[in-house]
Design a protein around this motif. Structure first.
Motif, mmCIF file in Angstrom:
data_model
loop_
_atom_site.group_PDB
_atom_site.id
_atom_site.type_symbol
_atom_site.label_atom_id
_atom_site.label_comp_id
_atom_site.label_asym_id
_atom_site.label_seq_id
_atom_site.Cartn_x
_atom_site.Cartn_y
_atom_site.Cartn_z
ATOM 1 N N PHE A 13 0.805 -1.228 0.000
ATOM 2 C CA PHE A 13 0.000 0.000 0.000
ATOM 3 C C PHE A 13 0.840 1.281 0.000
ATOM 4 C CE2 PHE A 13 -3.199 -3.097 1.137
ATOM 5 C CZ PHE A 13 -4.298 -2.645 0.438
ATOM 6 N N ASN A 14 2.146 1.125 0.217
ATOM 7 C CA ASN A 14 2.990 2.312 0.171
ATOM 8 C C ASN A 14 4.425 1.938 -0.174
ATOM 9 O OD1 ASN A 14 3.966 4.879 0.371
ATOM 10 N ND2 ASN A 14 3.936 4.961 2.625
ATOM 11 N N PRO A 15 4.634 1.450 -1.405
ATOM 12 C CA PRO A 15 5.972 1.014 -1.808
ATOM 13 C C PRO A 15 6.895 2.200 -2.030
ATOM 14 C CG PRO A 15 4.476 0.941 -3.673
ATOM 15 C CD PRO A 15 3.649 1.319 -2.484
ATOM 16 N N HIS A 16 8.206 1.947 -1.899
ATOM 17 C CA HIS A 16 9.159 3.001 -2.256
ATOM 18 C C HIS A 16 9.350 3.077 -3.751
ATOM 19 C CE1 HIS A 16 10.326 2.384 2.022
ATOM 20 N NE2 HIS A 16 10.258 3.698 1.956
ATOM 21 N N SER A 17 9.388 1.903 -4.379
ATOM 22 C CA SER A 17 9.647 1.896 -5.818
ATOM 23 C C SER A 17 8.796 0.827 -6.486
ATOM 24 C CB SER A 17 11.128 1.607 -6.067
ATOM 25 O OG SER A 17 11.479 0.413 -5.396
ATOM 26 N N MET A 138 -8.301 -6.048 -10.574
ATOM 27 C CA MET A 138 -8.183 -4.700 -11.123
ATOM 28 C C MET A 138 -7.399 -3.754 -10.228
ATOM 29 S SD MET A 138 -11.595 -4.025 -13.276
ATOM 30 C CE MET A 138 -12.418 -5.293 -14.227
ATOM 31 N N GLY A 139 -6.604 -4.334 -9.322
ATOM 32 C CA GLY A 139 -5.686 -3.487 -8.572
ATOM 33 C C GLY A 139 -6.219 -2.979 -7.246
ATOM 34 N N HIS A 140 -5.442 -2.089 -6.644
ATOM 35 C CA HIS A 140 -5.779 -1.582 -5.323
ATOM 36 C C HIS A 140 -5.382 -0.119 -5.247
ATOM 37 C CE1 HIS A 140 -1.562 -2.599 -5.166
ATOM 38 N NE2 HIS A 140 -1.396 -2.036 -3.975
ATOM 39 N N PHE A 141 -5.907 0.591 -4.260
ATOM 40 C CA PHE A 141 -5.407 1.945 -4.032
ATOM 41 C C PHE A 141 -5.388 2.274 -2.560
ATOM 42 C CE2 PHE A 141 -9.979 3.214 -5.008
ATOM 43 C CZ PHE A 141 -10.280 3.753 -3.772
ATOM 44 N N ASP A 142 -4.620 3.313 -2.237
ATOM 45 C CA ASP A 142 -4.519 3.792 -0.867
ATOM 46 C C ASP A 142 -4.456 5.316 -0.947
ATOM 47 O OD1 ASP A 142 -3.780 4.641 1.658
ATOM 48 O OD2 ASP A 142 -2.349 3.004 1.977
ATOM 49 N N THR A 143 -5.451 5.999 -0.391
ATOM 50 C CA THR A 143 -5.466 7.459 -0.530
ATOM 51 C C THR A 143 -4.472 8.142 0.410
ATOM 52 O OG1 THR A 143 -7.374 7.554 0.959
ATOM 53 C CG2 THR A 143 -7.835 7.628 -1.397
ATOM 54 N N SER A 144 -4.058 7.459 1.518
ATOM 55 C CA SER A 144 -3.068 8.092 2.421
ATOM 56 C C SER A 144 -1.725 8.194 1.736
ATOM 57 C CB SER A 144 -2.864 7.275 3.701
ATOM 58 O OG SER A 144 -4.052 6.730 4.155
ATOM 59 N N SER A 145 -1.367 7.145 1.006
ATOM 60 C CA SER A 145 -0.048 7.164 0.362
ATOM 61 C C SER A 145 -0.154 7.614 -1.092
ATOM 62 C CB SER A 145 0.567 5.770 0.426
ATOM 63 O OG SER A 145 -0.191 4.868 -0.349
ATOM 64 N N ASP A 146 -1.371 8.006 -1.502
ATOM 65 C CA ASP A 146 -1.627 8.426 -2.887
ATOM 66 C C ASP A 146 -1.074 7.433 -3.897
ATOM 67 O OD1 ASP A 146 -2.663 9.905 -4.926
ATOM 68 O OD2 ASP A 146 -1.240 11.552 -4.803
ATOM 69 N N LEU A 147 -1.354 6.153 -3.625
ATOM 70 C CA LEU A 147 -0.963 5.096 -4.563
ATOM 71 C C LEU A 147 -2.224 4.534 -5.194
ATOM 72 C CD1 LEU A 147 1.550 2.994 -5.253
ATOM 73 C CD2 LEU A 147 0.086 1.464 -3.925
ATOM 74 N N SER A 148 -2.244 4.437 -6.532
ATOM 75 C CA SER A 148 -3.390 3.782 -7.153
ATOM 76 C C SER A 148 -2.975 2.930 -8.331
ATOM 77 C CB SER A 148 -4.435 4.790 -7.605
ATOM 78 O OG SER A 148 -5.455 4.104 -8.307
ATOM 79 N N MET A 149 -3.467 1.710 -8.339
ATOM 80 C CA MET A 149 -3.257 0.787 -9.449
ATOM 81 C C MET A 149 -4.551 0.603 -10.234
ATOM 82 S SD MET A 149 -0.166 -0.196 -9.083
ATOM 83 C CE MET A 149 0.516 1.149 -8.137
ATOM 84 N N VAL A 150 -5.560 1.384 -9.877
ATOM 85 C CA VAL A 150 -6.876 1.164 -10.478
ATOM 86 C C VAL A 150 -7.051 2.106 -11.659
ATOM 87 C CG1 VAL A 150 -9.347 0.981 -10.032
ATOM 88 C CG2 VAL A 150 -7.715 0.505 -8.202
ATOM 89 N N LYS A 158 -10.140 11.329 -0.309
ATOM 90 C CA LYS A 158 -9.711 10.650 0.903
ATOM 91 C C LYS A 158 -10.886 10.546 1.872
ATOM 92 C CE LYS A 158 -5.159 11.596 2.240
ATOM 93 N NZ LYS A 158 -4.090 12.088 3.132
ATOM 94 N N GLY A 159 -10.997 9.439 2.561
ATOM 95 C CA GLY A 159 -12.118 9.310 3.495
ATOM 96 C C GLY A 159 -12.092 8.005 4.251
ATOM 97 N N GLY A 184 -15.774 9.393 0.825
ATOM 98 C CA GLY A 184 -14.335 9.323 0.620
ATOM 99 C C GLY A 184 -13.840 7.940 1.002
ATOM 100 N N PHE A 185 -12.686 7.560 0.472
ATOM 101 C CA PHE A 185 -12.181 6.206 0.661
ATOM 102 C C PHE A 185 -10.785 6.193 1.257
ATOM 103 C CE2 PHE A 185 -15.533 6.005 -2.390
ATOM 104 C CZ PHE A 185 -16.201 4.841 -2.064
#
Lengths: 489, 489
Positions: A13-17, A138-150, A158-159, A184-185
């Motif tokens: 949910f919050n990779p470096h690279s 279809m992937g995942h996302f995390d709004t705290s780390s602003d990562l999205s695969m969707v 955010k929520g 928000g998610f």
């Protein structure tokens, strides 16, 4: 949860690279869509497109394989045809990748060969210490780390809502529908075939995630029913779980198997499992979003006795029907409440619950908020359903061929009405939380209503407005049952 | 229908001159609202405001009583406190009025005194040859004659839907909801207490009205069940009747009595009555409007076998559930159809109905319309449900921080996709009517979808799009049963 698993989740949910295997600039493709999401992120995260046939994609240097990336990579996204995945997974192991997401389909959901390849992938990953999401997802996302695969969802608000979906498409419906509704998610996972990580793992992760206040699930078949039950029983004490379970009929269950390699299982078992663990079961995604919003915005009622306030008899009849048919009770009003209502309404009001304002409103009287207050203060009333009688400005037909002076007078009249409604809404919203009595509104919603200030104020204050009373009654019945569950009733 | 009654109806729905008893310029009052509607009409019609305390209202000379109007008056609207109505009705008789509308409440729906006064009004009117709508109602309208007594509804789009509602508020919901959906209306009656004219009279009138193609009813209690049955059995052969019946539970039935003086009667009897007379029974107003639109726009299917085409497994599972649970069958696809689909979809598609396009769309392939054609041509398929896969342009998240050149390329790509969808929709709509196979779409509907060209083209072509498949399955099940009823199955 297990510390090693937690570490893998933190990378997921919050990779470096991120290495994107199957990166592409072909518009409409998954590889291009994910790259867009990665490039749109505000987080400083290294991104490595991997593509055998390109040296550069969207301004980034592309690599032939992950092995060639000069820096460490902790997370790999795999979006390439399935026969190549075992080889690629070996390369990921070699590179020291810790977590992966496999988008590609064509595996255990299809045929024996797919099952075989999927097993091979799991073995390689497991041997190499890689935990992964998917495949066929279809992937995942995390709004705290602003990562999205969707790829098909843009910027997400955010929520507090966390979503786990055993169908990416349905998960997407939930997210897009929720955004449209103002939700928000926190985190989202499309879990796909769950070859490695299961829905139960994500559930455990969302349970300890502080950003997540409500967990929404789309389920076709659980792989670890007993674990789900134990987790859910603990979680629902602290945060609600709302679940839509599909694949009820035999044909639908077969479809679920060929789609996400899920075993649908018996409906009766699921019903019991959900009921005994406090999971709120819904039938479809609109209901799921209704209940999710309500859990975030409304107080939980102390009982199932509803006060119905209706502008018009038809609404009072229909609402009584839907309330009783969903298992709510029509509150017997206290004598003092009847007295109060007598002093507000015309003498021929029906003197009971449902409270029909009769033609008071037609006569131009402002009765809705005084009646609402009377119901709010009644000890026999646990929750209130209001039918019509609000967002009145939107109900005035535009004046055609009218004199400008009348138009001006009318505009002022409507504006005054609107100001009064806005003030009253603020008061009612506060009282609602003080008295712990959820208020749910139903009224026709057209373009004029949607764009009105009053409608938006209600939304801000978390007072739901549904186009049909049926949706309100369902939501209220869910809140009542959840509240009863928490009280051990 | 009886010629004398027909004459009265012709006056009710297209009077030469209208006396508005209780005319007012008090904003928000019924008397002011109706006057606005009368003044907004494009028809040359004489209007006489009657008000004891005014000599002029909105530029028109006002009269103290109807007796003072110098010209003949054929229609009177009565919107004054109930105790004065008998006297006023006597004056109407004296003036030679033929038809009336009584808006006022406080009569048989309230108490013994109300019952007594209502009886008195009926006697006076009956003796004087006046037929009337109400009391305790919200008026009626006719779009052919541009007459409207419905204060809270503005200009109404002309169209084929006739509405009779035993609740003005609910009738209004149906009209306002329908307008928002793009429907048009012929005639509308809020029937109120039905002291004189009954729902059955209006039904008979709408049956012979050429502008009315579908009749929508909101019922709380029928006064002439046997007559309704006989009328409905004849009418549904020629035009469909869609009915929402409220007042199912005991409490709701009591509320109906105190609201419209209606006897709710047994639910089982209503079910049988509707089923045996071909009336389509719906649960709420959104469903009522869905079915009404579908009856106007879609061909009636020849059987109950549904072909499901879903972009994504979740959608295919959920849709299979809702179709089977509403009594539809999942069509066994013909071998030639399977062959056609094999040539369109990835090899790992599930090879059966529901047809899940798997990740074909993710891979950027255009498969929806070829698959739709294959299903349309299958003799085993009577109707088609399409889940997602369309209005694709609305699904592309807006590009953030992207290079202008990419943005331009993307815009072109999306526009091309849109053009192709528009072309395909035209073809599919035509095929749908040729093959007599209704097509129903379900997909998430947010602001981007609502405002898209493709969504609007679908609307124009009468192909319904619902946010949840449940609504589509319900509509289809209604069409199937109505079609079976007409075939005598």
């Amino acid at each position: 949860m297990n510390q090693s698993l937690l570490q893998h989740f933190d990378i997921l949910f919050n990779p470096h690279s991120v290495a994107l295997i199957g990166a592409s600039d072909k518009l409409g493709s998954w590889g291009a869509g994910i790259l867009s999401r990665l490039l749109a992120s505000s987080f400083p995260r290294r991104v490595y497109p991997i593509n055998k046939n390109a040296s550069e994609i969207r301004g980034l240097k592309a690599y032939e394989s992950i092995a060639e990336v000069p820096d460490p990579v902790d997370f790999a996204v795999i979006a390439i045809p399935f026969p190549q995945i075992p080889t690629v997974m070996e390369e990921c192991v070699g590179k020291g990748v810790k977590a992966a997401l496999i988008i590609s389909g064509g595996l255990a959901e299809t045929n024996e060969e797919g099952v075989r390849i999927e097993k091979e992938i799991v073995e390689i990953a497991s041997r190499g210490g890689i935990r992964f999401i998917g495949p066929n997802c279809m992937g995942h996302f995390d709004t705290s780390s602003d990562l999205s695969m969707v790829a098909f969802v843009g910027q997400v608000r955010k929520g507090p809502v966390g979503v786990i979906a055993q169908s990416g498409g349905y998960g997407g419906r939930i997210v897009l529908g929720g955004l449209d509704k103002g939700l928000g998610f926190s985190k989202f996972v499309s879990s796909g075939n769950e070859a490695d990580l299961h829905l139960e793992d994500y559930l455990e992760y969302l349970a300890q995630d502080e950003a997540t206040k409500v967990i929404a699930l789309y389920i076709e078949g659980l792989r670890e029913g007993r674990r789900f039950f134990q987790l859910a029983r603990e979680i629902t004490r602290k945060k609600p779980i709302v679940a839509m379970k599909a694949g009820k009929t035999a044909t639908a269950a077969r479809a679920a198997k060929s789609h996400a390699a899920a075993l649908a299982g018996s409906e009766a078992i699921y019903d019991t499992l959900f009921r005994q663990s406090g999971v709120i079961r819904v039938e479809e995604d609109v209901e799921l979003l209704d209940v999710t919003s309500a859990l975030l915005d409304l107080p939980l009622p102390k009982g199932r006795r509803v006060g119905i306030l209706a502008e018009g008899g038809g609404s009072s009849v229909v609402t009584t029907d839907v309330c009783e048919l969903t298992g709510l009770e029509i509150a017997p009003l206290a004598p003092t409440t009847l007295e109060k209502l007598n002093s507000i309404l015309p003498p021929y009001w029906p003197h009971g619950n449902p409270v029909d304002t009769t033609d008071a409103i037609v006569l131009g009287q402002q009765v809705i908020f005084p009646c609402l207050s009377a119901l709010m203060e009644d000890e026999n009333v646990d929750a209130i359903m209001l039918l019509g009688g609000i967002v009145k400005a939107a109900d005035f037909p535009p004046l055609e061929k009218e004199h400008p002076l009348l138009r001006e007078k009318m505009d002022k009249f409507i504006q005054g009405m609107e100001e009064e409604e806005l003030r009253n809404i603020d008061v009612v919203a506060e009282r609602m939380h003080q008295c712990q009595k959820p208020l749910i509104i139903s009224r026709g919603i057209n373009a004029a209503v949607r764009s009105s200030r009053v409608f938006n104020r209600l939304r801000e204050k978390g007072i739901p407005v549904y186009p049909i009373p049926d949706r309100g009654a369902k939501v209220l019945a869910h809140l009542v049952r959840y509240s009863e569950y928490l009280r051990g009733e």
